[in-house]
Design a protein around this motif. Structure first.
Motif, PDB file in Angstrom:
ATOM      1  N   ASN A  14       1.998 -11.385  10.498  1.00  0.00           N
ATOM      2  CA  ASN A  14       0.814 -11.164   9.688  1.00  0.00           C
ATOM      3  C   ASN A  14      -0.356 -10.888  10.638  1.00  0.00           C
ATOM      4  O   ASN A  14      -0.848 -11.813  11.307  1.00  0.00           O
ATOM      5  CB  ASN A  14       0.573 -12.412   8.834  1.00  0.00           C
ATOM      6  CG  ASN A  14      -0.635 -12.325   7.947  1.00  0.00           C
ATOM      7  OD1 ASN A  14      -1.633 -11.726   8.301  1.00  0.00           O
ATOM      8  ND2 ASN A  14      -0.541 -12.963   6.796  1.00  0.00           N
ATOM      9  N   THR A  15      -0.797  -9.637  10.723  1.00  0.00           N
ATOM     10  CA  THR A  15      -1.850  -9.270  11.674  1.00  0.00           C
ATOM     11  C   THR A  15      -3.197  -9.886  11.304  1.00  0.00           C
ATOM     12  O   THR A  15      -3.984 -10.218  12.195  1.00  0.00           O
ATOM     13  CB  THR A  15      -1.999  -7.737  11.783  1.00  0.00           C
ATOM     14  OG1 THR A  15      -2.342  -7.207  10.505  1.00  0.00           O
ATOM     15  CG2 THR A  15      -0.714  -7.099  12.267  1.00  0.00           C
ATOM     16  N   THR A  16      -3.449 -10.060  10.028  1.00  0.00           N
ATOM     17  CA  THR A  16      -4.702 -10.686   9.588  1.00  0.00           C
ATOM     18  C   THR A  16      -4.770 -12.124  10.071  1.00  0.00           C
ATOM     19  O   THR A  16      -5.802 -12.599  10.541  1.00  0.00           O
ATOM     20  CB  THR A  16      -4.830 -10.628   8.054  1.00  0.00           C
ATOM     21  OG1 THR A  16      -4.717  -9.266   7.637  1.00  0.00           O
ATOM     22  CG2 THR A  16      -6.142 -11.210   7.578  1.00  0.00           C
ATOM     23  N   MET A  17      -3.647 -12.827   9.989  1.00  0.00           N
ATOM     24  CA  MET A  17      -3.603 -14.222  10.398  1.00  0.00           C
ATOM     25  C   MET A  17      -3.758 -14.358  11.921  1.00  0.00           C
ATOM     26  O   MET A  17      -4.411 -15.292  12.392  1.00  0.00           O
ATOM     27  CB  MET A  17      -2.303 -14.873   9.922  1.00  0.00           C
ATOM     28  CG  MET A  17      -2.366 -16.372   9.826  1.00  0.00           C
ATOM     29  SD  MET A  17      -0.834 -17.129   9.182  1.00  0.00           S
ATOM     30  CE  MET A  17      -0.967 -16.738   7.449  1.00  0.00           C
ATOM     31  N   THR A  18      -3.171 -13.440  12.680  1.00  0.00           N
ATOM     32  CA  THR A  18      -3.327 -13.533  14.137  1.00  0.00           C
ATOM     33  C   THR A  18      -4.790 -13.392  14.531  1.00  0.00           C
ATOM     34  O   THR A  18      -5.268 -14.089  15.419  1.00  0.00           O
ATOM     35  CB  THR A  18      -2.477 -12.476  14.897  1.00  0.00           C
ATOM     36  OG1 THR A  18      -2.842 -11.174  14.473  1.00  0.00           O
ATOM     37  CG2 THR A  18      -1.008 -12.716  14.703  1.00  0.00           C
ATOM     38  N   THR A  19      -5.519 -12.540  13.833  1.00  0.00           N
ATOM     39  CA  THR A  19      -6.951 -12.372  14.109  1.00  0.00           C
ATOM     40  C   THR A  19      -7.741 -13.589  13.644  1.00  0.00           C
ATOM     41  O   THR A  19      -8.580 -14.117  14.376  1.00  0.00           O
ATOM     42  CB  THR A  19      -7.483 -11.095  13.424  1.00  0.00           C
ATOM     43  OG1 THR A  19      -6.728  -9.971  13.890  1.00  0.00           O
ATOM     44  CG2 THR A  19      -8.953 -10.893  13.709  1.00  0.00           C
ATOM     45  N   LEU A  26       2.889 -16.765   9.116  1.00  0.00           N
ATOM     46  CA  LEU A  26       2.473 -15.988  10.280  1.00  0.00           C
ATOM     47  C   LEU A  26       3.612 -15.087  10.738  1.00  0.00           C
ATOM     48  O   LEU A  26       3.422 -13.899  10.958  1.00  0.00           O
ATOM     49  CB  LEU A  26       2.063 -16.919  11.418  1.00  0.00           C
ATOM     50  CG  LEU A  26       1.775 -16.256  12.768  1.00  0.00           C
ATOM     51  CD1 LEU A  26       0.613 -15.271  12.650  1.00  0.00           C
ATOM     52  CD2 LEU A  26       1.489 -17.307  13.823  1.00  0.00           C
ATOM     53  N   PHE A  27       4.800 -15.667  10.890  1.00  0.00           N
ATOM     54  CA  PHE A  27       5.975 -14.915  11.320  1.00  0.00           C
ATOM     55  C   PHE A  27       7.079 -15.055  10.288  1.00  0.00           C
ATOM     56  O   PHE A  27       7.201 -16.087   9.637  1.00  0.00           O
ATOM     57  CB  PHE A  27       6.521 -15.451  12.654  1.00  0.00           C
ATOM     58  CG  PHE A  27       5.580 -15.318  13.809  1.00  0.00           C
ATOM     59  CD1 PHE A  27       5.202 -14.067  14.286  1.00  0.00           C
ATOM     60  CD2 PHE A  27       5.085 -16.441  14.441  1.00  0.00           C
ATOM     61  CE1 PHE A  27       4.344 -13.944  15.367  1.00  0.00           C
ATOM     62  CE2 PHE A  27       4.229 -16.332  15.529  1.00  0.00           C
ATOM     63  CZ  PHE A  27       3.854 -15.077  15.987  1.00  0.00           C
ATOM     64  N   VAL A  79      11.518  -5.181   3.777  1.00  0.00           N
ATOM     65  CA  VAL A  79      10.376  -4.388   4.216  1.00  0.00           C
ATOM     66  C   VAL A  79       9.615  -3.758   3.052  1.00  0.00           C
ATOM     67  O   VAL A  79       8.388  -3.735   3.045  1.00  0.00           O
ATOM     68  CB  VAL A  79      10.813  -3.302   5.227  1.00  0.00           C
ATOM     69  CG1 VAL A  79       9.718  -2.288   5.465  1.00  0.00           C
ATOM     70  CG2 VAL A  79      11.216  -3.946   6.524  1.00  0.00           C
ATOM     71  N   SER A  80      10.308  -3.270   2.032  1.00  0.00           N
ATOM     72  CA  SER A  80       9.603  -2.610   0.928  1.00  0.00           C
ATOM     73  C   SER A  80       8.677  -3.577   0.204  1.00  0.00           C
ATOM     74  O   SER A  80       7.562  -3.211  -0.161  1.00  0.00           O
ATOM     75  CB  SER A  80      10.591  -1.968  -0.050  1.00  0.00           C
ATOM     76  OG  SER A  80      11.419  -2.950  -0.624  1.00  0.00           O
ATOM     77  N   GLN A  81       9.096  -4.838   0.019  1.00  0.00           N
ATOM     78  CA  GLN A  81       8.226  -5.820  -0.625  1.00  0.00           C
ATOM     79  C   GLN A  81       7.022  -6.138   0.251  1.00  0.00           C
ATOM     80  O   GLN A  81       5.915  -6.299  -0.244  1.00  0.00           O
ATOM     81  CB  GLN A  81       9.001  -7.095  -0.937  1.00  0.00           C
ATOM     82  CG  GLN A  81       9.987  -6.933  -2.068  1.00  0.00           C
ATOM     83  CD  GLN A  81      10.864  -8.145  -2.176  1.00  0.00           C
ATOM     84  OE1 GLN A  81      11.823  -8.304  -1.428  1.00  0.00           O
ATOM     85  NE2 GLN A  81      10.534  -9.012  -3.127  1.00  0.00           N
ATOM     86  N   ILE A  82       7.247  -6.240   1.539  1.00  0.00           N
ATOM     87  CA  ILE A  82       6.144  -6.514   2.459  1.00  0.00           C
ATOM     88  C   ILE A  82       5.172  -5.338   2.466  1.00  0.00           C
ATOM     89  O   ILE A  82       3.961  -5.507   2.389  1.00  0.00           O
ATOM     90  CB  ILE A  82       6.677  -6.794   3.881  1.00  0.00           C
ATOM     91  CG1 ILE A  82       7.499  -8.078   3.889  1.00  0.00           C
ATOM     92  CG2 ILE A  82       5.535  -6.877   4.884  1.00  0.00           C
ATOM     93  CD1 ILE A  82       8.312  -8.276   5.158  1.00  0.00           C
ATOM     94  N   ARG A  83       5.714  -4.145   2.532  1.00  0.00           N
ATOM     95  CA  ARG A  83       4.889  -2.939   2.563  1.00  0.00           C
ATOM     96  C   ARG A  83       4.058  -2.804   1.288  1.00  0.00           C
ATOM     97  O   ARG A  83       2.931  -2.335   1.322  1.00  0.00           O
ATOM     98  CB  ARG A  83       5.788  -1.715   2.769  1.00  0.00           C
ATOM     99  CG  ARG A  83       5.048  -0.462   3.095  1.00  0.00           C
ATOM    100  CD  ARG A  83       5.976   0.713   3.376  1.00  0.00           C
ATOM    101  NE  ARG A  83       7.052   0.814   2.408  1.00  0.00           N
ATOM    102  CZ  ARG A  83       8.336   0.914   2.726  1.00  0.00           C
ATOM    103  NH1 ARG A  83       8.713   0.932   3.978  1.00  0.00           N
ATOM    104  NH2 ARG A  83       9.248   1.007   1.783  1.00  0.00           N
ATOM    105  N   ARG A 132      -1.364  -7.265   5.797  1.00  0.00           N
ATOM    106  CA  ARG A 132      -1.218  -6.330   6.924  1.00  0.00           C
ATOM    107  C   ARG A 132      -0.221  -6.952   7.886  1.00  0.00           C
ATOM    108  O   ARG A 132      -0.384  -8.089   8.299  1.00  0.00           O
ATOM    109  CB  ARG A 132      -2.556  -6.105   7.603  1.00  0.00           C
ATOM    110  CG  ARG A 132      -3.533  -5.330   6.722  1.00  0.00           C
ATOM    111  CD  ARG A 132      -4.772  -5.009   7.477  1.00  0.00           C
ATOM    112  NE  ARG A 132      -4.362  -4.581   8.832  1.00  0.00           N
ATOM    113  CZ  ARG A 132      -5.059  -3.800   9.614  1.00  0.00           C
ATOM    114  NH1 ARG A 132      -6.213  -3.361   9.238  1.00  0.00           N
ATOM    115  NH2 ARG A 132      -4.619  -3.469  10.809  1.00  0.00           N
ATOM    116  N   SER A 133       0.804  -6.199   8.220  1.00  0.00           N
ATOM    117  CA  SER A 133       1.845  -6.773   9.048  1.00  0.00           C
ATOM    118  C   SER A 133       2.347  -5.791  10.091  1.00  0.00           C
ATOM    119  O   SER A 133       2.089  -4.589  10.016  1.00  0.00           O
ATOM    120  CB  SER A 133       3.018  -7.237   8.169  1.00  0.00           C
ATOM    121  OG  SER A 133       3.609  -6.131   7.511  1.00  0.00           O
TER     122      SER A 133
END
Length: 159
Positions: A7-12, A132-133, A141-145, A150-151
């Protein structure tokens, strides 16, 4: 094919190291992933338990445990000679890998092991921004997308 989604939002938001940079520098390790995972856990409903209603650092299913030794340079079977093989799953390194994750699983305040709700719960938690991971195949992937999270995707961590 298995990967680690993040999760890119969470890393930030948690001021964590950029996982892509860690991979490039050769610092993307099991220990680093577990350390980052521990930093983001939150008991969102304050019930004292960590489950699908909370924020978890690492979401993983049983299939991830079978892939980890191979991605860490170990093998289950090793060629002994030109016509002979031996079982090598019981190496010290494989034992250490398993112990790290068993410890993480036993510390349920940090990790979610998807044995009760299965793959659907794990993907939903990640898609809802509660992980986070997530170690998983590209099956979800389709559900995440399709979610608002943002991942990115990473290789499994090194030993």
């Amino acid at each position: 094919m298995e990967a680690v989604f993040f999760n890119t939002t969470m890393t930030t938001a948690y001021n964590l190291d950029n996982p892509y940079d860690l991979v490039k520098k050769g610092e993307w390790t099991i220990d680093m992933m577990l350390e980052m995972s521990a930093r983001v856990k939150e008991d969102l409903n304050d019930d004292g338990f960590y489950d699908t209603n909370d924020q978890i650092g690492l979401l993983m299913g049983v299939q991830a445990a079978t892939v980890l030794p191979n991605t860490s340079g170990s093998f289950y079977i090793t060629k002994k000679s030109a016509d002979s093989y031996e079982v090598t799953i019981s190496t010290e390194q494989n034992q250490q890998i398993v112990e790290k994750f068993v410890s993480a699983i036993n510390n349920s305040s940090v990790y979610y092991w998807s044995t009760t709700g299965g793959l659907e719960d794990m993907i939903k938690m990640f898609s809802d921004g509660k992980g986070l991971f997530m170690m998983n195949s590209f099956e979800g992937v389709s559900q995440i997308r399709d979610s608002s999270v943002r991942s990115g995707s990473l290789p499994f961590p090194n030993y």
